[in-house]
Design a protein around this motif. Structure first.
Motif, short mmCIF file in Angstrom:
data_model
loop_
_atom_site.label_atom_id
_atom_site.label_comp_id
_atom_site.label_asym_id
_atom_site.label_seq_id
_atom_site.Cartn_x
_atom_site.Cartn_y
_atom_site.Cartn_z
N ARG A 288 46.19 71.51 16.20
CA ARG A 288 44.94 70.88 16.61
C ARG A 288 43.88 70.97 15.51
NH1 ARG A 288 46.70 72.69 21.80
NH2 ARG A 288 45.87 74.79 21.46
N ARG A 289 43.85 72.06 14.77
CA ARG A 289 42.90 72.18 13.67
C ARG A 289 43.16 71.11 12.60
NH1 ARG A 289 43.01 77.33 10.60
NH2 ARG A 289 40.94 76.71 9.88
N LEU A 290 44.43 70.88 12.31
CA LEU A 290 44.77 69.86 11.31
C LEU A 290 44.46 68.47 11.84
CD1 LEU A 290 45.97 69.09 8.59
CD2 LEU A 290 48.25 69.18 9.63
N TRP A 291 44.83 68.20 13.09
CA TRP A 291 44.61 66.87 13.67
C TRP A 291 43.11 66.55 13.77
CZ3 TRP A 291 48.95 66.80 12.10
CH2 TRP A 291 50.14 66.53 12.77
N VAL A 394 49.43 58.61 14.42
CA VAL A 394 50.36 57.93 15.34
C VAL A 394 50.65 58.78 16.57
CG1 VAL A 394 52.70 56.98 15.55
CG2 VAL A 394 51.38 56.62 13.45
N CYS A 395 50.63 60.09 16.43
CA CYS A 395 51.03 60.99 17.51
C CYS A 395 49.87 61.93 17.86
CB CYS A 395 52.23 61.84 17.09
SG CYS A 395 53.58 60.87 16.40
N GLY A 396 49.49 61.93 19.11
CA GLY A 396 48.41 62.82 19.52
C GLY A 396 48.83 64.27 19.54
N GLU A 397 50.11 64.53 19.73
CA GLU A 397 50.61 65.90 19.81
C GLU A 397 52.11 65.88 19.53
OE1 GLU A 397 50.52 69.66 22.96
OE2 GLU A 397 50.34 67.60 23.67
N VAL A 398 52.59 66.93 18.86
CA VAL A 398 54.01 67.10 18.63
C VAL A 398 54.42 68.41 19.30
CG1 VAL A 398 55.85 67.36 16.93
CG2 VAL A 398 53.89 65.90 16.42
N THR A 399 55.38 68.33 20.22
CA THR A 399 55.88 69.52 20.89
C THR A 399 57.39 69.57 20.79
OG1 THR A 399 55.95 68.34 23.01
CG2 THR A 399 53.97 69.62 22.53
N LEU A 400 57.93 70.77 20.83
CA LEU A 400 59.38 70.94 20.77
C LEU A 400 59.99 70.71 22.14
CD1 LEU A 400 59.68 74.20 18.61
CD2 LEU A 400 59.98 71.84 17.86
N THR A 401 61.17 70.08 22.16
CA THR A 401 61.92 69.92 23.40
C THR A 401 63.23 70.69 23.37
OG1 THR A 401 62.94 67.87 22.59
CG2 THR A 401 60.90 67.67 23.87
N ARG A 421 58.89 65.95 21.12
CA ARG A 421 58.23 64.90 21.87
C ARG A 421 56.99 64.48 21.07
NH1 ARG A 421 57.53 67.42 26.17
NH2 ARG A 421 59.30 66.58 27.34
N LEU A 422 56.91 63.19 20.77
CA LEU A 422 55.77 62.64 20.04
C LEU A 422 54.92 61.87 21.03
CD1 LEU A 422 57.74 61.22 16.97
CD2 LEU A 422 56.65 63.46 17.15
N ARG A 423 53.70 62.32 21.26
CA ARG A 423 52.83 61.66 22.23
C ARG A 423 51.83 60.77 21.51
NH1 ARG A 423 51.60 66.94 26.09
NH2 ARG A 423 53.70 67.06 27.00
#
Length: 430
Positions: A288-291, A394-401, A421-423
């Motif tokens: 989040r700091r980077l985004w 492009v992606c609001g958040e990247v999480t591991l699945t 998961r790319l949101r």
């Protein structure tokens, strides 16, 4: 591990579970220059053993002192090459020393051309030329990520984004037709993944695995390099292969540079890119700091390279009797530096296992140090920065699945698959 045992950091299978930080910490604290055995593993024969160097200061010392710790004598892979292949392997700049060591050269041995070759390639591999590829690389990252999001967002990031991103950027820079990128991928896999069970080794007539860097295994790649060079001389373009093909490089030197740029140029970004995304997914606050723009992308790139160096280790050979961290080293001994350990040395990096995207200074050794510092470091940093910037857009958040699948290798810190998961970004971000 028993308290007084010397942890094994040689077995390639260890790295399939990630960087063995507990083992490296034990070595840094108790045996910073530790003797390692080389048992027969995965079909490869046993070797004589080597010294594992794990503290940052000692790793830098070895990398900078090419007069004492030679790349030329035994090349740069942990396992010893076939003596018959060694003269061939020494043609590569990576396996040369900047200047002749104090030992006399053997009969027929070519002089060390490291400085001349590095200067020649530097003229082609310049920041100015690389920057001209930035717009294309950014568009490629955006398109690959957008396609993954549009497909539902749950993807293997390696298979859908980062492998193609790294490889197609390299073909652009070199001037290799996109239709031939499959060849470059196959050649890279053969060289980089040779320890991994998913890449079955090529065996000789006696059933022994063949060194992927031997003349027999590289003949197809070298023939292609000569065909491409001839084409570039007839049809010059603004790419690295045109520069090399029209330079003073001998045919054998050009072939070795094509090999080096193809393998190192591809796999550096191919390994670092998913490793960086993995670190961001595992540390959502830093993501989040980077985004949000709270940290510089350039600073973030170096911290992500520190925690996930693309190369785990490099080998040198002692050119003379010496001492390192109080340990006597004999002439001819193998000395192996572990970048992944040096990058987490508590003596240099406060709280080294904490991801801090604003960390500065950040003297990581992910691109090496000394005369063999990576020529393509600027290109690699540029590609990684562009990828992370476009991931943010492009992606609001990247999480591991799911957990990553890692390469079985004590050389390359590779990730074979990364389920994420790319949101899509929120409306306020668009």
């Amino acid at each position: 591990m028993e308290h007084n045992a010397v942890p094994d950091v040689f077995d390639p299978r260890i790295y399939a579970a990630g960087i063995p930080h507990d083992r490296f910490r034990a070595l840094r604290d108790r045996a910073p220059v530790a003797r390692q055995t080389e048992p027969a593993i995965l079909g490869w024969p046993a070797g004589p053993g080597f010294w594992a160097v794990t503290r940052h200061a000692d790793v830098v010392r070895v990398l900078k002192d090419s007069g004492t710790y030679s790349s030329h004598l035994g090349a740069t892979q942990i396992r010893d090459p076939d003596p018959a292949d060694l003269p061939f392997i020494r043609r590569m700049m990576l396996n040369q020393d900047p200047s002749p060591s104090s030992r006399p050269r053997s009969s027929g041995e070519a002089p060390h051309d490291h400085g001349r070759l590095r200067r020649l390639v530097s003229r082609a591999f310049t920041p100015g030329r690389i920057e001209r590829f930035a717009a294309t690389a950014r568009e490629r990252a955006r398109a690959l990520l957008a396609e993954a999001v549009a497909a539902g967002g749950e993807v293997d990031l390696v298979g859908t984004v980062t492998d193609d991103y790294a490889l197609l950027n390299l073909t652009d820079l070199l001037g290799v037709p996109a239709s031939d990128r499959g060849l470059l991928h196959a050649w890279t896999e053969r060289v980089i993944a040779y320890q991994d069970p998913d890449e079955p080794p090529v065996l000789d007539v006696e059933g022994r695995p063949v060194n992927p860097r031997s003349p027999a295994m590289l003949s197809e790649m070298f023939a292609y390099a000569q065909e491409l060079a001839a084409y570039k001389r007839a049809h010059p373009a603004d790419d690295v292969m045109t520069s090399l093909a029209t330079s003073e490089l001998a045919d054998a030197e050009l072939e070795m540079f094509f090999f080096l740029l193809t393998v190192a140029g591809n796999d550096t970004v191919r390994s670092a890119a998913p490793g960086g995304i993995l670190a961001l997914a595992e540390h959502p606050d830093e993501q989040r700091r980077l985004w949000s723009g709270a940290v510089s992308p350039d600073t973030a790139v170096d911290e992500l390279l520190r925690v996930h160096p693309p190369v785990l280790s490099f080998r040198r050979t002692a050119a003379r009797d010496t001492e390192l961290a109080g340990q006597a080293i004999r002439e001819g001994d193998k000395v192996v530096v572990f970048h992944a350990s040096a990058n987490h040395d508590e003596r240099v990096f406060p709280d080294p296992h904490r991801l801090d995207l604003s960390r500065t200074p950040n003297p990581h050794v992910s691109f090496g140090d000394g005369p063999h510092v990576c020529l393509g470091a600027h290109f690699a940093r540029l590609q990684l920065r562009l990828l992370y910037e476009e991931t943010r857009e492009v992606c609001g958040e990247v999480t591991l699945t799911g957990p990553p699948r890692r390469l079985v290798s004590n050389f390359i810190n590779g990730i074979k698959s990364l389920p994420v998961r790319l949101r899509e970004p929120s409306a306020s971000r668009r």
